[in-house]
Design a protein around this motif. Structure first.
Motif, PDB file in Angstrom:
ATOM      1  N   ASP A  65       0.949  -1.191  -0.086  1.00 62.94           N
ATOM      2  CA  ASP A  65      -0.284  -0.053   0.023  1.00 62.94           C
ATOM      3  C   ASP A  65       0.735   1.162   0.083  1.00 62.94           C
ATOM      4  N   ARG A  66       2.045   1.348   0.718  1.00 64.41           N
ATOM      5  CA  ARG A  66       3.177   1.994   0.871  1.00 64.41           C
ATOM      6  C   ARG A  66       3.066   2.875  -0.488  1.00 64.41           C
ATOM      7  N   SER A  67       3.540   1.766  -0.990  1.00 64.96           N
ATOM      8  CA  SER A  67       3.935   2.121  -2.877  1.00 64.96           C
ATOM      9  C   SER A  67       2.434   2.358  -3.133  1.00 64.96           C
ATOM     10  N   ALA A  68       1.744   2.591  -3.254  1.00 66.10           N
ATOM     11  CA  ALA A  68       0.692   2.897  -4.114  1.00 66.10           C
ATOM     12  C   ALA A  68      -0.121   3.960  -3.539  1.00 66.10           C
ATOM     13  N   ILE A  69       0.098   4.549  -2.591  1.00 69.23           N
ATOM     14  CA  ILE A  69       0.032   5.726  -2.326  1.00 69.23           C
ATOM     15  C   ILE A  69       0.499   6.688  -2.205  1.00 69.23           C
ATOM     16  N   ALA A  70       2.407   6.663  -2.471  1.00 73.01           N
ATOM     17  CA  ALA A  70       3.146   7.545  -2.194  1.00 73.01           C
ATOM     18  C   ALA A  70       3.719   7.256  -3.741  1.00 73.01           C
ATOM     19  N   ALA A  71       2.876   6.742  -4.977  1.00 74.94           N
ATOM     20  CA  ALA A  71       2.512   7.170  -5.868  1.00 74.94           C
ATOM     21  C   ALA A  71       1.540   8.064  -6.484  1.00 74.94           C
ATOM     22  N   LEU A  72       0.861   8.105  -5.719  1.00 76.78           N
ATOM     23  CA  LEU A  72      -0.603   8.227  -6.280  1.00 76.78           C
ATOM     24  C   LEU A  72      -0.274  10.283  -5.347  1.00 76.78           C
ATOM     25  N   ILE A  73       0.592  10.334  -4.077  1.00 79.99           N
ATOM     26  CA  ILE A  73       0.989  11.742  -4.237  1.00 79.99           C
ATOM     27  C   ILE A  73       1.165  12.241  -4.888  1.00 79.99           C
ATOM     28  N   LEU A  74       2.739  11.779  -6.080  1.00 83.18           N
ATOM     29  CA  LEU A  74       3.000  12.102  -6.291  1.00 83.18           C
ATOM     30  C   LEU A  74       2.405  12.839  -8.126  1.00 83.18           C
ATOM     31  N   THR A  75       1.013  11.695  -8.151  1.00 79.91           N
ATOM     32  CA  THR A  75       0.426  12.025  -9.718  1.00 79.91           C
ATOM     33  C   THR A  75      -0.150  13.430  -9.394  1.00 79.91           C
ATOM     34  N   VAL A  76      -0.793  13.406  -7.781  1.00 80.81           N
ATOM     35  CA  VAL A  76      -1.577  14.658  -7.544  1.00 80.81           C
ATOM     36  C   VAL A  76      -1.222  15.550  -7.974  1.00 80.81           C
ATOM     37  N   LEU A  77       0.334  15.589  -7.051  1.00 80.09           N
ATOM     38  CA  LEU A  77       1.286  17.078  -6.439  1.00 80.09           C
ATOM     39  C   LEU A  77       1.091  18.487  -7.009  1.00 80.09           C
ATOM     40  N   PRO A  78       1.876  17.576  -8.126  1.00 79.61           N
ATOM     41  CA  PRO A  78       1.520  19.251  -9.416  1.00 79.61           C
ATOM     42  C   PRO A  78       0.720  19.802  -9.653  1.00 79.61           C
ATOM     43  N   THR A  79       0.059  19.176 -10.357  1.00 81.24           N
ATOM     44  CA  THR A  79      -1.376  19.515 -10.351  1.00 81.24           C
ATOM     45  C   THR A  79      -1.762  20.409  -9.432  1.00 81.24           C
ATOM     46  N   ILE A  80      -1.899  19.823  -7.968  1.00 85.60           N
ATOM     47  CA  ILE A  80      -1.943  21.161  -6.742  1.00 85.60           C
ATOM     48  C   ILE A  80      -1.433  22.336  -6.803  1.00 85.60           C
ATOM     49  N   ILE A  81      -0.260  21.609  -6.938  1.00 86.49           N
ATOM     50  CA  ILE A  81       0.603  23.150  -6.719  1.00 86.49           C
ATOM     51  C   ILE A  81       0.507  24.210  -7.551  1.00 86.49           C
ATOM     52  N   VAL A  82       0.193  23.502  -9.347  1.00 86.34           N
ATOM     53  CA  VAL A  82      -0.125  24.581 -10.242  1.00 86.34           C
ATOM     54  C   VAL A  82      -1.230  25.089 -10.253  1.00 86.34           C
ATOM     55  N   GLN A  83      -2.047  25.562  -9.408  1.00 85.11           N
ATOM     56  CA  GLN A  83      -3.476  25.741  -9.128  1.00 85.11           C
ATOM     57  C   GLN A  83      -3.552  26.751  -8.088  1.00 85.11           C
ATOM     58  N   VAL A  84      -2.615  25.798  -7.017  1.00 88.41           N
ATOM     59  CA  VAL A  84      -2.327  26.841  -5.367  1.00 88.41           C
ATOM     60  C   VAL A  84      -1.172  28.291  -6.207  1.00 88.41           C
ATOM     61  N   ARG A  85      -0.399  28.416  -7.005  1.00 82.29           N
ATOM     62  CA  ARG A  85       0.045  28.788  -7.566  1.00 82.29           C
ATOM     63  C   ARG A  85      -0.448  30.143  -8.259  1.00 82.29           C
TER      64      ARG A  85
END
Lengths: 262, 270
Positions: free
Chosen positions: B133-153
């Motif tokens: 589960d840890r790898s699935a969750i880690a990869a999922l975080i990396l998947t959505v993180l950039p989009t969140i960063i761009v929008q909040v920026r």
């Protein structure tokens, strides 16, 4: 109440390309405690810049700005737009500037000031539900609830219709008269300046500096009347000075004030 | 339009009782169901189970307890990854919006994060961290993180400097300015990006489960795929859609309304 001592204040920006634009150059001005001073001048003469320096928003300038020694000077700023926080009710907008906003006497002070600016019963409204004039009244209340020693105003009535701004000028003088804070009021409207001020300081562009002073108080005791002939004469005199400076014409916005640095 | 003018063509127009908006949406929904039925009829129940068969399958899976078990397994992964990504994305996004230095420092990272094929992230995580589960969750975080960063920026860059100037001129403390002036302006961006990130998370985690987990909706879909059981695939797909729609409605509806109450214009007498 507090006086302000301004000496040799110069403010300049470096433009891309190495030129230096002087927003203000060598401004000297002493303001007496409780005095109502209007800074009158065309756009680009640095009057708003001077206001921002006085407020402490802008600390990058040369020269001296000195207030008398006090623990903490109470300064209020009224902007051209009301600048209310749209997600807060009128009441909470006033509470926002109070240090003891939750205190028991805060509530009474807020209601009292809403009443004094003619907005009793509007405490629960959001700014978007009020007209522009009413919003500006809220911002006046927000400024005065702090019982400021120095009140800075930057063309606060220029975006209101003429009748509303007339009424608000009269009300402002009434409110000012109750506590007599020192006021620095920026405007480009000569009639407004002479009606409100003890002293009109005329500023000019290229670079921004003081060119003339009109002592209104010696000629026109308060309370004043809009219909007073002397008011018109003083206003015409102010206009004449502005014209002499060449800043009141259509060229007011031209980039004079740009000088090459060596 | 009165009856007289239409009378010659002997037409009577019945007033529509339902509000037009609701009515049109109902028409759309019924048309979709009809298309489903039609597809089921023409392809046969084996290839395309109809609504009734799918519903029965869902109920059966629910009764066995498997439906809840797998949906919850998926939801747990999504919620953990989503919350961590939102916090990190908000902090980084605000930092990048405020500071040019930080923005330029992380720019390449964000671009790489936005362009890398998501499936690569999951495969790499499984290979490096292991099939857990840890790898699935880690990869999922990396998947959505950039989009969140761009929008909040973008939201941070759109902050109104006039209101901050007002607050500073009234000597308000930085923490107070952040809470009362900055955060409310960022709320629309937070809610918008949260909706997007959540729906992306759901879609990606199903893929990740299909690849390398033994629980979750994605695993069930791969399980039924191996038995060529379309009914199971449809049942789990549909359940996911409904759960996602409910959560999305919660975000846009309840949260949005609470955050933007002040925007609603109320008519003022006079």
């Amino acid at each position: 109440m507090t006086g302000v001592h301004i000496a040799h204040v110069t403010k300049s920006y470096l433009l891309p390309g190495g030129t230096r634009k002087h927003a203000l150059k060598g401004v000297d001005l002493d303001i007496a405690p409780g005095e109502f001073v209007c800074l009158l001048g065309p756009s680009g003469c640095g009057k708003s810049t001077l206001l921002n320096i006085l407020s402490g928003l802008d600390s990058e300038y040369e020269g001296v700005v000195a207030f008398p020694e006090t623990e903490r000077l109470r300064i209020s700023y009224i902007f051209q737009e009301a600048r209310l926080l749209p997600w807060m009710t009128v009441r909470n907008n006033l509470r926002f500037v109070l240090d003891d906003g939750r205190g028991s006497d805060a509530h009474q002070r807020i209601e009292g000031w809403l009443e004094r600016v003619g907005l009793a019963g509007y405490g629960d409204y959001y700014p978007s539900q009020l007209s522009v004039g009413m919003q500006q009244r809220v911002s006046v209340a927000r400024a005065l609830i702090l019982e400021p020693e120095l009140l800075l105003m930057d063309e606060p009535f220029s975006s209101l219709d003429e009748l509303t701004s007339l009424r608000m000028r009269m009300e402002l003088l009434d409110l000012w008269d109750q506590a007599r804070p020192t006021v620095v009021f920026v405007t480009h409207n000569p009639m407004e300046a002479v009606y409100l001020a003890d002293r009109v300081v005329i500023m000019t562009t290229g670079p921004g500096r003081i060119s003339h002073e009109l002592l209104v108080n010696t000629e026109l005791p308060r309370p004043r009347d809009f219909e007073d002939q002397r008011l018109w004469q003083l206003s015409r005199e102010a206009v004449r000075h502005l014209m002499d400076d060449g800043g009141a014409g259509p060229s007011a916005g031209s980039p004079i004030g740009v000088v090459k640095t060596t | 339009m009165s009856q007289e003018t239409l009378g010659r063509r002997s037409l009577t127009i019945r007033p529509i009782v339902l509000p037009t908006g609701l009515f049109l949406r109902l028409v759309g929904l019924l048309a979709l169901l009809a298309a489903w039925l039609l597809a089921s009829r023409s392809l046969g129940g084996e290839l395309m189970p109809g609504p009734v068969a799918t519903w029965e399958f869902i109920v059966r899976e629910y009764d066995r307890g498997t439906l809840f078990f797998h949906v919850w397994a998926t939801m747990r992964r999504v919620l953990i990854a989503f919350s961590l990504a939102m916090v990190a994305g908000a902090v980084l996004g605000v930092a990048m919006g405020v500071s040019r230095v930080i923005d330029q420092l992380f720019e390449v990272w964000v671009v790489v994060g936005l362009t890398v094929p998501r499936i690569v992230l999951f495969v790499m995580a499984y290979l490096i961290i292991g099939l857990n589960d840890r790898s699935a969750i880690a990869a999922l975080i990396l998947t959505v993180l950039p989009t969140i960063i761009v929008q909040v920026r973008e939201g941070t860059r759109a902050l109104d400097p006039k209101l901050i100037e007002m607050a500073r001129s009234y000597r308000r403390s930085p923490p107070l300015i952040f809470r009362r002036v900055v955060v409310p302006q960022l709320m629309p961006y937070f809610i918008g990006t949260a909706r997007g990130a959540l729906s992306l998370s759901w879609k990606m985690i199903v893929l990740a489960e299909l690849l390398g987990r033994t629980s979750g909706v994605g695993y069930q879909i791969s399980f039924y795929f191996q038995f060529f059981n379309m009914n199971g695939i449809m049942a789990y797909g549909l359940t996911m859609m409904v759960v996602l729609a409910i959560i999305d409605f919660g975000f846009s509806g309840i949260l949005g309304r609470a955050a933007f109450r002040w925007r609603k214009p109320v008519r003022l007498a006079g």
